[in-house]
Design an enzyme around this catalytic site. Structure first.
Site, mmCIF file in Angstrom:
data_model
loop_
_atom_site.group_PDB
_atom_site.id
_atom_site.type_symbol
_atom_site.label_atom_id
_atom_site.label_comp_id
_atom_site.label_asym_id
_atom_site.label_seq_id
_atom_site.Cartn_x
_atom_site.Cartn_y
_atom_site.Cartn_z
ATOM 1 N N GLY A 52 0.702 -1.331 0.043
ATOM 2 C CA GLY A 52 0.001 0.093 -0.033
ATOM 3 C C GLY A 52 0.591 1.160 0.090
ATOM 4 O O GLY A 52 0.304 2.258 -0.360
ATOM 5 N N GLU A 107 3.559 4.302 5.965
ATOM 6 C CA GLU A 107 2.546 3.592 5.672
ATOM 7 C C GLU A 107 1.482 4.205 5.158
ATOM 8 O O GLU A 107 1.484 5.594 4.924
ATOM 9 C CB GLU A 107 1.955 3.088 7.159
ATOM 10 C CG GLU A 107 0.818 2.516 7.188
ATOM 11 C CD GLU A 107 0.907 0.766 6.699
ATOM 12 O OE1 GLU A 107 1.300 0.972 5.344
ATOM 13 O OE2 GLU A 107 0.102 0.015 7.203
ATOM 14 N N ASP A 111 -5.829 1.986 10.110
ATOM 15 C CA ASP A 111 -7.196 1.564 10.274
ATOM 16 C C ASP A 111 -7.723 1.168 11.598
ATOM 17 O O ASP A 111 -7.710 2.078 12.379
ATOM 18 C CB ASP A 111 -7.555 0.618 9.220
ATOM 19 C CG ASP A 111 -9.037 0.442 8.841
ATOM 20 O OD1 ASP A 111 -9.682 1.104 9.072
ATOM 21 O OD2 ASP A 111 -9.401 -0.797 8.454
ATOM 22 N N GLY A 113 -5.593 -0.121 13.391
ATOM 23 C CA GLY A 113 -4.159 0.126 14.027
ATOM 24 C C GLY A 113 -3.281 -1.380 14.178
ATOM 25 O O GLY A 113 -2.470 -1.105 15.109
ATOM 26 N N ASP A 167 -5.585 -0.277 -2.621
ATOM 27 C CA ASP A 167 -6.412 -0.943 -3.520
ATOM 28 C C ASP A 167 -7.490 -1.620 -2.819
ATOM 29 O O ASP A 167 -7.959 -1.400 -1.693
ATOM 30 C CB ASP A 167 -5.321 -2.229 -3.669
ATOM 31 C CG ASP A 167 -5.511 -3.391 -2.449
ATOM 32 O OD1 ASP A 167 -4.794 -2.682 -1.398
ATOM 33 O OD2 ASP A 167 -5.680 -4.362 -2.873
HETATM 34 P P1 IMP Z 1 -4.945 -1.837 10.040
HETATM 35 O O1 IMP Z 1 -4.140 -3.082 10.695
HETATM 36 O O2 IMP Z 1 -6.439 -2.298 10.312
HETATM 37 O O3 IMP Z 1 -4.783 -0.576 10.614
HETATM 38 O O4 IMP Z 1 -4.787 -1.810 8.762
HETATM 39 C C1 IMP Z 1 -3.948 -1.182 7.921
HETATM 40 C C2 IMP Z 1 -4.006 -1.706 6.621
HETATM 41 O O5 IMP Z 1 -5.169 -2.305 6.029
HETATM 42 C C3 IMP Z 1 -3.464 -0.670 5.563
HETATM 43 O O6 IMP Z 1 -2.127 -0.884 5.431
HETATM 44 C C4 IMP Z 1 -4.291 -1.076 4.408
HETATM 45 O O7 IMP Z 1 -3.397 -1.990 3.470
HETATM 46 C C5 IMP Z 1 -5.499 -1.635 4.827
HETATM 47 N N1 IMP Z 1 -6.411 -0.864 4.633
HETATM 48 C C6 IMP Z 1 -7.266 -0.292 5.775
HETATM 49 N N2 IMP Z 1 -8.287 0.468 5.214
HETATM 50 C C7 IMP Z 1 -8.107 0.741 3.921
HETATM 51 C C8 IMP Z 1 -8.913 1.322 2.902
HETATM 52 O O8 IMP Z 1 -9.743 2.083 3.190
HETATM 53 N N3 IMP Z 1 -8.517 1.362 1.697
HETATM 54 C C9 IMP Z 1 -7.519 0.295 1.243
HETATM 55 N N4 IMP Z 1 -6.755 -0.392 2.220
HETATM 56 C C10 IMP Z 1 -7.018 -0.397 3.642
HETATM 57 MG MG MG Z 2 -1.057 -1.506 3.918
#
Ligand code: IMP
Ligand code: MG
Length: 186
Positions: A52, A107, A111, A113, A167
């Site tokens: 990402g 990063e 989202d 975290g 994506d």
């Molecule tokens: P976390 O572990 O939930 O904080 O997720 C983070 C990862 O989820 C990011 O590095 C993204 O790859 C993916 N992600 C979270 N939200 C989105 C979004 O709205 N669009 C695309 N990818 C997302």
């Molecule tokens: Mg990512």
């Protein structure tokens, strides 16, 4: 996500642009200056979390003036579509010892975290000189674990977004802007 079977259906999923190319450019420039001010000439290691952040990494590394090395790590949390699996896996690790480095994790989005909580725990255990996190986007309303990035370029509401590296089922990473993904009919 439904199979993309025409350019019309592909384009129809791009709901609306929420951050323009110019807004991203301006924010990246500003974040580069913030990083320069924090490190004040001290060399850093920028660590991009793939996939990402590859577009953001390419821009932020050119927006900083401190001496910098770059590294890549691959972590997967969303395997397909817009629903988190809740599992973070490191699928490709850094190629070097970071104990002599001031590390800046780059990063795309924070989202729940979970990804960055896990990655920072893993990297801190390797005793870098310092560790900070810069994220392009922050969705604080979705947090499941308490994680705060040191620098967040944009705070966004609870939309699933695509573009500028982000994506949906591997598509749309090459959009030059950030758009809301149209989840209707998915
Ligand atoms: P976390 O572990 O939930 O904080 O997720 C983070 C990862 O989820 C990011 O590095 C993204 O790859 C993916 N992600 C979270 N939200 C989105 C979004 O709205 N669009 C695309 N990818 C997302
Ligand atoms: Mg990512």
């Amino acid at each position: 996500m439904k199979e993309i079977n025409s350019i019309e259906s592909y384009n129809a999923k791009i709901k609306n642009v929420i951050i323009t190319e110019q807004e991203i450019k301006d924010a990246v420039k500003k974040a580069g200056k913030e990083i320069d001010a924090i490190y004040d000439g001290t060399p850093i290691l920028l660590v991009s979390i793939l996939k990402g952040s590859f577009v953001f990494m390419a821009d932020i590394c050119r927006a900083v003036s401190v001496p910098c090395e770059i590294g890549f790590m691959c972590a997967k949390s969303y395997y397909e579509g817009t629903v988190s699996s809740g599992v973070v896996r490191i699928t490709m690790d850094l190629d070097r010892d970071i104990s002599n480095y001031h590390v800046v994790i780059v990063e795309d989005i924070v989202d729940t975290g979970r990804t960055l909580t896990d990655i920072t725990t893993i990297l801190k255990a390797r005793s870098p000189r310092s560790l900070r996190v810069v994220t392009l986007l922050d969705k604080p309303s979705r947090r499941l674990v308490d994680f705060r990035p040191d620098i967040a370029l944009f705070t966004i509401p609870d939309y699933f977004v695509i573009g500028y590296g982000l994506d949906c089922a591997e598509y749309y990473r090459n959009l030059p802007y950030i758009a809301e993904y149209n989840q209707a009919e998915d």
